[in-house]
Write a protein that holds these residues in place. Structure first.
Motif, PDB file in Angstrom:
ATOM      1  N   THR A 139      14.135  73.471 -53.905  1.00 54.55           N
ATOM      2  CA  THR A 139      15.585  73.274 -53.890  1.00 54.55           C
ATOM      3  C   THR A 139      16.012  71.896 -54.378  1.00 54.55           C
ATOM      4  OG1 THR A 139      15.460  72.566 -51.570  1.00 54.55           O
ATOM      5  CG2 THR A 139      15.937  74.910 -51.995  1.00 54.55           C
ATOM      6  N   HIS A 140      15.064  70.954 -54.438  1.00 57.05           N
ATOM      7  CA  HIS A 140      15.399  69.580 -54.802  1.00 57.05           C
ATOM      8  C   HIS A 140      14.398  69.020 -55.821  1.00 57.05           C
ATOM      9  CE1 HIS A 140      17.603  70.088 -51.046  1.00 57.05           C
ATOM     10  NE2 HIS A 140      18.310  69.028 -51.354  1.00 57.05           N
ATOM     11  N   VAL A 141      14.880  68.092 -56.647  1.00 57.37           N
ATOM     12  CA  VAL A 141      14.033  67.381 -57.604  1.00 57.37           C
ATOM     13  C   VAL A 141      14.198  65.890 -57.343  1.00 57.37           C
ATOM     14  CG1 VAL A 141      13.455  66.985 -60.023  1.00 57.37           C
ATOM     15  CG2 VAL A 141      14.360  69.213 -59.305  1.00 57.37           C
ATOM     16  N   LEU A 142      13.081  65.215 -57.171  1.00 55.85           N
ATOM     17  CA  LEU A 142      13.063  63.795 -56.823  1.00 55.85           C
ATOM     18  C   LEU A 142      12.912  62.945 -58.086  1.00 55.85           C
ATOM     19  CD1 LEU A 142      12.651  61.523 -54.631  1.00 55.85           C
ATOM     20  CD2 LEU A 142      10.226  62.049 -54.763  1.00 55.85           C
ATOM     21  N   PHE A 143      13.747  61.897 -58.202  1.00 52.24           N
ATOM     22  CA  PHE A 143      13.709  61.002 -59.358  1.00 52.24           C
ATOM     23  C   PHE A 143      13.545  59.549 -58.904  1.00 52.24           C
ATOM     24  CE2 PHE A 143      16.316  64.637 -60.656  1.00 52.24           C
ATOM     25  CZ  PHE A 143      15.724  64.997 -61.859  1.00 52.24           C
TER      26      PHE A 143
ATOM     27  N   ARG B 259      21.777  59.441 -64.164  1.00 53.75           N
ATOM     28  CA  ARG B 259      21.866  60.216 -62.914  1.00 53.75           C
ATOM     29  C   ARG B 259      22.870  61.363 -63.052  1.00 53.75           C
ATOM     30  NH1 ARG B 259      22.307  58.423 -56.557  1.00 53.75           N
ATOM     31  NH2 ARG B 259      22.990  60.464 -55.805  1.00 53.75           N
ATOM     32  N   SER B 260      24.010  61.086 -63.656  1.00 52.31           N
ATOM     33  CA  SER B 260      25.032  62.121 -63.813  1.00 52.31           C
ATOM     34  C   SER B 260      24.522  63.267 -64.675  1.00 52.31           C
ATOM     35  CB  SER B 260      26.300  61.519 -64.420  1.00 52.31           C
ATOM     36  OG  SER B 260      26.866  60.550 -63.551  1.00 52.31           O
ATOM     37  N   TYR B 261      23.791  62.923 -65.734  1.00 53.59           N
ATOM     38  CA  TYR B 261      23.206  63.951 -66.604  1.00 53.59           C
ATOM     39  C   TYR B 261      22.231  64.827 -65.824  1.00 53.59           C
ATOM     40  CZ  TYR B 261      20.145  66.003 -70.123  1.00 53.59           C
ATOM     41  OH  TYR B 261      19.380  66.885 -70.867  1.00 53.59           O
ATOM     42  N   ARG B 262      21.361  64.194 -65.056  1.00 50.66           N
ATOM     43  CA  ARG B 262      20.375  64.958 -64.277  1.00 50.66           C
ATOM     44  C   ARG B 262      21.079  65.873 -63.274  1.00 50.66           C
ATOM     45  NH1 ARG B 262      15.647  62.530 -65.756  1.00 50.66           N
ATOM     46  NH2 ARG B 262      15.380  60.261 -65.602  1.00 50.66           N
ATOM     47  N   GLU B 263      22.059  65.343 -62.573  1.00 55.98           N
ATOM     48  CA  GLU B 263      22.730  66.134 -61.548  1.00 55.98           C
ATOM     49  C   GLU B 263      23.486  67.309 -62.162  1.00 55.98           C
ATOM     50  OE1 GLU B 263      23.487  62.945 -57.947  1.00 55.98           O
ATOM     51  OE2 GLU B 263      24.922  62.961 -59.615  1.00 55.98           O
ATOM     52  N   LYS B 264      24.066  67.107 -63.333  1.00 57.14           N
ATOM     53  CA  LYS B 264      24.776  68.194 -64.011  1.00 57.14           C
ATOM     54  C   LYS B 264      23.812  69.310 -64.391  1.00 57.14           C
ATOM     55  CE  LYS B 264      27.669  69.185 -68.067  1.00 57.14           C
ATOM     56  NZ  LYS B 264      26.749  70.154 -68.686  1.00 57.14           N
ATOM     57  N   GLN B 265      22.656  68.937 -64.972  1.00 62.11           N
ATOM     58  CA  GLN B 265      21.669  69.933 -65.375  1.00 62.11           C
ATOM     59  C   GLN B 265      21.124  70.691 -64.170  1.00 62.11           C
ATOM     60  OE1 GLN B 265      22.692  69.427 -68.788  1.00 62.11           O
ATOM     61  NE2 GLN B 265      20.747  70.512 -68.869  1.00 62.11           N
ATOM     62  N   LEU B 266      20.871  69.975 -63.086  1.00 61.21           N
ATOM     63  CA  LEU B 266      20.342  70.617 -61.877  1.00 61.21           C
ATOM     64  C   LEU B 266      21.373  71.538 -61.241  1.00 61.21           C
ATOM     65  CD1 LEU B 266      18.431  67.640 -60.202  1.00 61.21           C
ATOM     66  CD2 LEU B 266      17.432  69.597 -61.384  1.00 61.21           C
TER      67      LEU B 266
ATOM     68  N   GLY C 152      19.466  66.859 -56.882  1.00 62.98           N
ATOM     69  CA  GLY C 152      18.671  65.681 -57.169  1.00 62.98           C
ATOM     70  C   GLY C 152      18.557  64.771 -55.956  1.00 62.98           C
ATOM     71  N   VAL C 153      17.429  64.100 -55.850  1.00 66.90           N
ATOM     72  CA  VAL C 153      17.188  63.127 -54.783  1.00 66.90           C
ATOM     73  C   VAL C 153      16.781  61.815 -55.452  1.00 66.90           C
ATOM     74  CG1 VAL C 153      15.899  62.593 -52.681  1.00 66.90           C
ATOM     75  CG2 VAL C 153      16.386  64.976 -53.271  1.00 66.90           C
ATOM     76  N   PHE C 154      17.419  60.701 -55.037  1.00 64.43           N
ATOM     77  CA  PHE C 154      17.201  59.407 -55.678  1.00 64.43           C
ATOM     78  C   PHE C 154      16.909  58.347 -54.601  1.00 64.43           C
ATOM     79  CE2 PHE C 154      19.908  62.089 -58.224  1.00 64.43           C
ATOM     80  CZ  PHE C 154      19.482  61.896 -59.531  1.00 64.43           C
TER      81      PHE C 154
END
Length: 238
Positions: free
Chosen positions: A100-104, A113-120, A127-129
């Protein structure tokens, strides 16, 4: 805490210090069940994208992490549409397994970060940061104090001299960075390979080979150092 009570997460693993330290932070807090790592590998060179690390060394890292690795093979150069298609394919598969989550390991670049969160979000993932907006000078020291051992593998020649490629990420390096260079290289000044730290069951011995310059970057070729005893045992089994 029982394993089944935690959400499942996969780590975006670059082979470098930031993703390694982010992974360790989550292991300490036990906030997620880490079920694997995800890495992009450039097909033509069989190396980790951007970091230039040999696939063999990536394999050594994940073995020492004790986690399976989902490799995403991409061409060079790689159109963004191809990257996104490959990433979507793998993440969709991971979601089917309960992730359910992807760690960066991102630190402060909001556009990334915004790009990653949009894709996810389009895939129903989050996303988890863990290192987000940490002071990078303090963070770099914290990494070293925690036992992180890393080597600079890729240097942006617009920002640093080629001589920085192949240097160890340590106190001497931090003191020698020119003014304006982020201590963690978050602006793309440099990328690293982690060879040791608390996230690993054993360190990964490497030596620094030749440095080449390509497309505005200096790339230090890290070579695996094989254990003579292990090599002799392998020879006897043949």
């Amino acid at each position: 805490m029982k394993t089944g009570s935690r959400p499942k997460a996969i780590v975006s693993w670059s082979s470098g210090k930031d993703s390694a330290f982010a992974l360790q932070q989550i292991r300490v807090t036990e906030a997620f069940e880490l079920v694997g790592v995800l890495t992009t590998v450039t097909t033509a060179f069989r190396r980790v994208s951007m970091h230039g690390v040999r696939e063999e060394l990536l394999d050594a890292q994940v073995a020492s992490l004790g986690l399976p690795c989902q490799k995403i093979y991409i061409p060079s150069p790689c159109p963004n549409s191809v990257y996104e298609r490959q990433m979507t394919r793998v993440l969709t598969e991971m979601k089917s397994y309960g992730v359910t989550h992807v760690l960066f390991g991102d630190l402060f670049l909001q556009d990334i970060r915004s790009y990653r969160e949009k894709q996810l979000a389009e895939l129903g993932l989050h996303g988890v940061f863990p290192l987000w907006m940490r002071d990078t000078a303090r963070l770099a020291r914290e990494m070293l104090d925690a036992g992180i051992e890393a080597i600079l593998t890729c240097v942006d020649l617009r920002k640093l001299d080629a001589s920085f490629a192949g240097r160890r990420f340590d106190g001497d390096l931090l003191r020698s960075l020119p003014a304006g260079i982020d201590p963690c290289g978050e602006n793309g000044e440099f990328h690293t390979f982690v060879s040791g730290g608390p996230m690993f069951s054993a360190s990964i011995p490497v030596s620094v080979g030749d440095t080449v310059q390509r497309e505005g970057f200096a790339l230090a070729d890290l070579l695996p150092v094989r254990c003579p005893a292990r090599d002799n045992a392998s020879q006897k089994q043949r």
